[in-house]
Design a protein around this motif. Sequence first.
Motif, PDB file in Angstrom:
ATOM      1  N   TYR A 112      67.825  35.250  57.316  1.00 46.59           N
ATOM      2  CA  TYR A 112      68.560  36.197  58.166  1.00 46.59           C
ATOM      3  C   TYR A 112      69.697  35.496  58.912  1.00 46.59           C
ATOM      4  CZ  TYR A 112      64.625  39.367  57.366  1.00 46.59           C
ATOM      5  OH  TYR A 112      63.662  40.157  56.801  1.00 46.59           O
ATOM      6  N   LEU A 113      69.427  34.293  59.409  1.00 49.68           N
ATOM      7  CA  LEU A 113      70.455  33.538  60.116  1.00 49.68           C
ATOM      8  C   LEU A 113      71.612  33.201  59.184  1.00 49.68           C
ATOM      9  CD1 LEU A 113      71.659  31.978  62.490  1.00 49.68           C
ATOM     10  CD2 LEU A 113      70.174  30.053  61.868  1.00 49.68           C
ATOM     11  N   ILE A 114      71.313  32.736  57.991  1.00 51.58           N
ATOM     12  CA  ILE A 114      72.365  32.400  57.027  1.00 51.58           C
ATOM     13  C   ILE A 114      73.203  33.636  56.709  1.00 51.58           C
ATOM     14  CG2 ILE A 114      72.793  31.726  54.617  1.00 51.58           C
ATOM     15  CD1 ILE A 114      70.379  29.775  54.943  1.00 51.58           C
ATOM     16  N   GLU A 115      72.533  34.758  56.484  1.00 49.25           N
ATOM     17  CA  GLU A 115      73.257  36.002  56.199  1.00 49.25           C
ATOM     18  C   GLU A 115      74.171  36.377  57.370  1.00 49.25           C
ATOM     19  OE1 GLU A 115      72.312  40.500  54.582  1.00 49.25           O
ATOM     20  OE2 GLU A 115      70.740  39.444  55.664  1.00 49.25           O
ATOM     21  N   TYR A 116      73.660  36.249  58.586  1.00 50.40           N
ATOM     22  CA  TYR A 116      74.457  36.559  59.772  1.00 50.40           C
ATOM     23  C   TYR A 116      75.669  35.635  59.857  1.00 50.40           C
ATOM     24  CZ  TYR A 116      75.951  36.602  64.627  1.00 50.40           C
ATOM     25  OH  TYR A 116      76.719  36.665  65.764  1.00 50.40           O
ATOM     26  N   LEU A 117      75.453  34.342  59.701  1.00 54.22           N
ATOM     27  CA  LEU A 117      76.553  33.382  59.824  1.00 54.22           C
ATOM     28  C   LEU A 117      77.633  33.629  58.775  1.00 54.22           C
ATOM     29  CD1 LEU A 117      74.448  30.185  60.573  1.00 54.22           C
ATOM     30  CD2 LEU A 117      75.860  31.481  62.190  1.00 54.22           C
ATOM     31  N   GLN A 118      77.217  33.965  57.568  1.00 48.79           N
ATOM     32  CA  GLN A 118      78.198  34.275  56.520  1.00 48.79           C
ATOM     33  C   GLN A 118      78.953  35.551  56.858  1.00 48.79           C
ATOM     34  OE1 GLN A 118      75.535  34.186  53.129  1.00 48.79           O
ATOM     35  NE2 GLN A 118      76.319  32.189  52.508  1.00 48.79           N
ATOM     36  N   SER A 119      78.252  36.554  57.386  1.00 51.17           N
ATOM     37  CA  SER A 119      78.911  37.817  57.723  1.00 51.17           C
ATOM     38  C   SER A 119      79.890  37.649  58.881  1.00 51.17           C
ATOM     39  CB  SER A 119      77.879  38.893  58.068  1.00 51.17           C
ATOM     40  OG  SER A 119      77.299  38.660  59.339  1.00 51.17           O
ATOM     41  N   GLU A 120      79.715  36.587  59.660  1.00 51.98           N
ATOM     42  CA  GLU A 120      80.608  36.310  60.784  1.00 51.98           C
ATOM     43  C   GLU A 120      81.818  35.479  60.364  1.00 51.98           C
ATOM     44  OE1 GLU A 120      80.357  37.244  64.239  1.00 51.98           O
ATOM     45  OE2 GLU A 120      79.153  38.722  63.179  1.00 51.98           O
ATOM     46  N   GLY A 121      81.941  35.218  59.067  1.00 50.20           N
ATOM     47  CA  GLY A 121      83.118  34.511  58.575  1.00 50.20           C
ATOM     48  C   GLY A 121      82.997  32.998  58.513  1.00 50.20           C
ATOM     49  N   ASN A 122      81.803  32.481  58.645  1.00 51.51           N
ATOM     50  CA  ASN A 122      81.601  31.041  58.487  1.00 51.51           C
ATOM     51  C   ASN A 122      81.605  30.724  56.994  1.00 51.51           C
ATOM     52  OD1 ASN A 122      80.954  29.878  61.287  1.00 51.51           O
ATOM     53  ND2 ASN A 122      79.742  31.761  61.186  1.00 51.51           N
ATOM     54  N   ASN A 123      82.501  29.857  56.573  1.00 53.81           N
ATOM     55  CA  ASN A 123      82.724  29.629  55.150  1.00 53.81           C
ATOM     56  C   ASN A 123      82.101  28.348  54.621  1.00 53.81           C
ATOM     57  OD1 ASN A 123      84.209  31.997  54.716  1.00 53.81           O
ATOM     58  ND2 ASN A 123      85.997  31.054  55.649  1.00 53.81           N
ATOM     59  N   ALA A 124      81.071  27.867  55.246  1.00 53.52           N
ATOM     60  CA  ALA A 124      80.378  26.683  54.769  1.00 53.52           C
ATOM     61  C   ALA A 124      79.424  27.062  53.636  1.00 53.52           C
ATOM     62  CB  ALA A 124      79.591  26.048  55.912  1.00 53.52           C
ATOM     63  N   VAL A 125      78.932  26.054  52.951  1.00 55.42           N
ATOM     64  CA  VAL A 125      77.832  26.245  52.013  1.00 55.42           C
ATOM     65  C   VAL A 125      76.557  26.101  52.833  1.00 55.42           C
ATOM     66  CG1 VAL A 125      76.623  25.275  50.024  1.00 55.42           C
ATOM     67  CG2 VAL A 125      79.129  25.320  50.061  1.00 55.42           C
TER      68      VAL A 125
END
Length: 115
Positions: free
Chosen positions: A34-47
């Motif tokens: 869930y955290l990874i999904e949230y961070l990606q949805s917030e525009g964080n472009n890391a792997v």
Amino acid sequence: MKINENDWPDISAELKDKKPDIVFVEITSPTKEYLIEYLQSEGNNAVFMGVGGSFDVISGNIPRAPLWVQRANLEWLFRVMQEPRRLFKRYFVGNWKFIAAIIKEKHHGKAEENE
């Protein structure tokens, strides 16, 4: 350090500021997903890589199973014996629910093919 959902915006802001290429997330499932999904949805472009307890094992904080147990593909059982309260439900309840869902889906798919 325990992370809860209230911390997620701060984590996201820090990642945006530091712009890492790779982020290892070592917290329990399903929170890490869930955290990874949230961070990606917030525009964080890391792997992002959920690593579970890998770093605890690599650092020696949690022992690895004996080699013969590893070779027998029973390291999961060794881990359950080390932390039964935490892992019993995951392996003996959660996994069976997952297997049952797969069997049901596979059976349902075959029923549709026969119609």
